[in-house]
Scaffold this motif. Structure first.
Motif, short mmCIF file in Angstrom:
data_model
loop_
_atom_site.label_atom_id
_atom_site.label_comp_id
_atom_site.label_asym_id
_atom_site.label_seq_id
_atom_site.Cartn_x
_atom_site.Cartn_y
_atom_site.Cartn_z
N LEU A 134 0.82 -1.21 0.00
CA LEU A 134 0.00 0.00 0.00
C LEU A 134 0.86 1.26 0.00
CD1 LEU A 134 -2.69 -1.37 2.37
CD2 LEU A 134 -3.28 -0.10 0.32
N HIS A 137 1.67 2.25 -3.55
CA HIS A 137 0.52 2.87 -4.22
C HIS A 137 0.19 4.23 -3.61
CE1 HIS A 137 -0.87 -0.35 -7.02
NE2 HIS A 137 -0.06 -1.05 -6.26
N ALA A 138 0.55 4.43 -2.34
CA ALA A 138 0.40 5.77 -1.76
C ALA A 138 1.30 6.76 -2.49
CB ALA A 138 0.74 5.74 -0.27
N SER A 141 -0.38 7.73 -5.61
CA SER A 141 -1.44 8.72 -5.36
C SER A 141 -0.85 10.11 -5.14
CB SER A 141 -2.27 8.30 -4.14
OG SER A 141 -2.93 7.07 -4.37
N THR A 257 -7.47 8.93 -0.92
CA THR A 257 -6.78 7.73 -1.40
C THR A 257 -5.35 7.69 -0.87
OG1 THR A 257 -8.12 7.56 -3.41
CG2 THR A 257 -5.95 6.55 -3.47
N ARG A 261 -4.00 4.85 1.82
CA ARG A 261 -2.89 3.97 1.47
C ARG A 261 -1.69 4.20 2.38
NH1 ARG A 261 -3.45 4.27 -5.19
NH2 ARG A 261 -5.05 2.64 -5.32
N GLY A 264 -2.66 2.18 5.33
CA GLY A 264 -3.27 0.88 5.07
C GLY A 264 -2.39 -0.31 5.42
N ASP A 265 -1.07 -0.19 5.20
CA ASP A 265 -0.18 -1.30 5.52
C ASP A 265 -0.24 -1.65 7.01
OD1 ASP A 265 0.96 -2.06 3.04
OD2 ASP A 265 2.20 -0.26 3.05
N CYS A 312 -9.25 2.69 -1.95
CA CYS A 312 -7.80 2.81 -2.06
C CYS A 312 -7.05 1.56 -1.64
CB CYS A 312 -7.30 4.02 -1.27
SG CYS A 312 -7.42 3.83 0.53
N VAL A 313 -7.64 0.75 -0.77
CA VAL A 313 -6.90 -0.42 -0.26
C VAL A 313 -7.05 -1.64 -1.15
CG1 VAL A 313 -7.14 0.39 2.11
CG2 VAL A 313 -8.84 -1.20 1.19
N PRO A 316 -4.04 -2.43 -4.37
CA PRO A 316 -2.74 -2.94 -3.90
C PRO A 316 -2.84 -4.32 -3.27
CG PRO A 316 -3.03 -0.65 -3.25
CD PRO A 316 -4.35 -1.11 -3.79
#
Length: 402
Positions: A134, A137-138, A141, A257, A261, A264-265, A312-313, A316
């Protein structure tokens, strides 16, 4: 592999995701300017727009074959500069064939870029033994926000496409290319091409097992493309906002988003991928529901905020799940899964537009809501035994590599 090499590989790949976010945002946010520059008619524009994701799917399929002979880091190192030069070409030409050539090259190379970036992200996550996908991907974003801001500045000061694109390419291309020296891949990717990920890899990827993740990927991008293409029109035409305010939902969506992200991890490490994906799906579906019943612009904004935090999660974690599901053939699985990124992008916008014209845009928002909610049916694909790192959410490791 040393801890230092892993840290450097993670940092360089994060930079690559950021650069791609900037590049892609600079293209898609200036589509009207590209149309004006080349005199593309309204009837022909959808053909150009559809060709990019179709060719990106081709690029992803080709990458599956290429990585049987060379490592994904080699593909990424050369695909990223090609994507940026294609962007520059789209801003520098004058004839229609030049636009077609630039966008065609952009499409094929961006498919190779997306596939190879996520292959490397999955292999690094495997080496770390904990969720880091994540975070990559952050960075994408964040790059998207930066690219959209640059595009806004170019439009605000009425700069030509070339003047808008050239500084970004001149700065970011050499930075990304130099950073590619430190690309690294994880343990199972540390094999000679043709062994673990070679000819037998394609046969070892069961499409029946991969299909739930392919559907989830498509559903997520149908939701994403709905926000990208219809949020401004929806806020202005359905909820009666001003033209200026109608530009805000997409920016809010991108910011949420990024925030989702960025943290999110930690959620995946604490609660597991299944719980995070289920929570994201429910939150995104609730966001679409709020948008569909909103009585005013501010309520609609709340819905788009929920959408950003929920959607957003999913993407990934879908890539990560594919890599864990097929640990001996993760490159092949990710290349095939990546195609459904573009399937969702192709389907989402026309689907919502057709339903909006034939029925209502409020009703049209319920379709991506149902599709995103359907992710709950496939959530178990994110948490099978083969999709875990160890007894808990992480496998044991002797050293923390950052």
């Amino acid at each position: 592999m040393t801890d230092a090499r892993l840290r450097h590989g993670r940092a360089s790949l994060t930079l690559s995701f950021f650069v791609q976010g900037v590049t892609f945002a600079l293209l898609v946010t200036r589509i009207p300017a590209i149309q004006d520059r080349y005199g593309i008619s309204d009837g022909l524009l959808p053909v150009f727009l559809a060709a990019v994701p179709i060719l990106a799917g081709v690029g992803s399929v080709v990458t599956e074959k290429v990585v049987a002979r060379v490592r994904p880091r080699v593909v990424l190192r050369w695909a990223q500069p090609v994507v940026m030069l294609a962007l520059l070409g789209a801003g520098a030409g004058n004839a229609l064939w030049e636009a077609a050539l630039a966008l065609g090259v952009f499409g094929v190379s961006v498919g190779a870029l997306d596939a190879s970036m996520n292959m490397m992200g999955v292999s690094l996550q495997r080496a770390y033994g904990r969720s880091i996908m994540l975070g990559f991907h952050a960075a994408y974003s964040l790059g998207g926000i930066a690219g959209a801001s640059l595009a806004w500045a170019g439009a605000h000061w009425d700069l030509s496409l070339l003047v808008c694109y050239l500084p970004a390419v001149v700065v970011l291309l050499p930075v990304a290319f130099i950073g590619s020296r430190w690309y690294a891949e994880g343990s199972s990717a540390e094999v000679e091409p043709g062994e673990t990920q070679g000819k037998g890899a394609a046969a070892s990827v069961s499409f029946k097992l991969l299909m739930p993740l392919c559907l989830v990927m498509s559903f997520a991008y149908i939701g994403d493309s709905t926000v990208s293409n219809w949020s401004a029109k929806y806020l202005q035409d359905v909820l009666g906002s001003s033209e200026q305010m109608s530009t805000v939902p997409y920016n809010v969506y991108m910011v949420t988003t990024l925030l989702g992200r960025a943290v999110g991890d930690f959620g995946v490490r604490r609660f597991g991928a299944v719980a995070v994906v289920r929570s994201g799906s429910v939150l995104a579906a609730a966001g679409f529901a709020v948008v569909a019943v909103a009585g005013g612009a501010w309520t609609g904004m709340l819905g788009f905020t929920m959408l950003g935090l929920g959607l957003c999660v999913i993407v990934p974690q879908t890539f990560a799940a594919a890599g864990r599901m097929f640990p001996g053939a993760s490159d092949t699985a990710i290349a095939r899964l990546n195609v459904f990124n573009y399937v969702g992008f192709l389907v989402g916008s026309p689907l919502v537009g057709a339903l909006g014209d034939a029925w209502s845009y409020r009703g049209a928002m319920l379709v991506p809501m149902v599709l995103v909610l359907a992710t709950l049916v496939y959530a178990k694909s994110f948490g099978a035994e083969s999709a875990r790192y160890g007894g808990g959410h992480e496998r044991p490791r002797t050293a923390d590599v950052g």
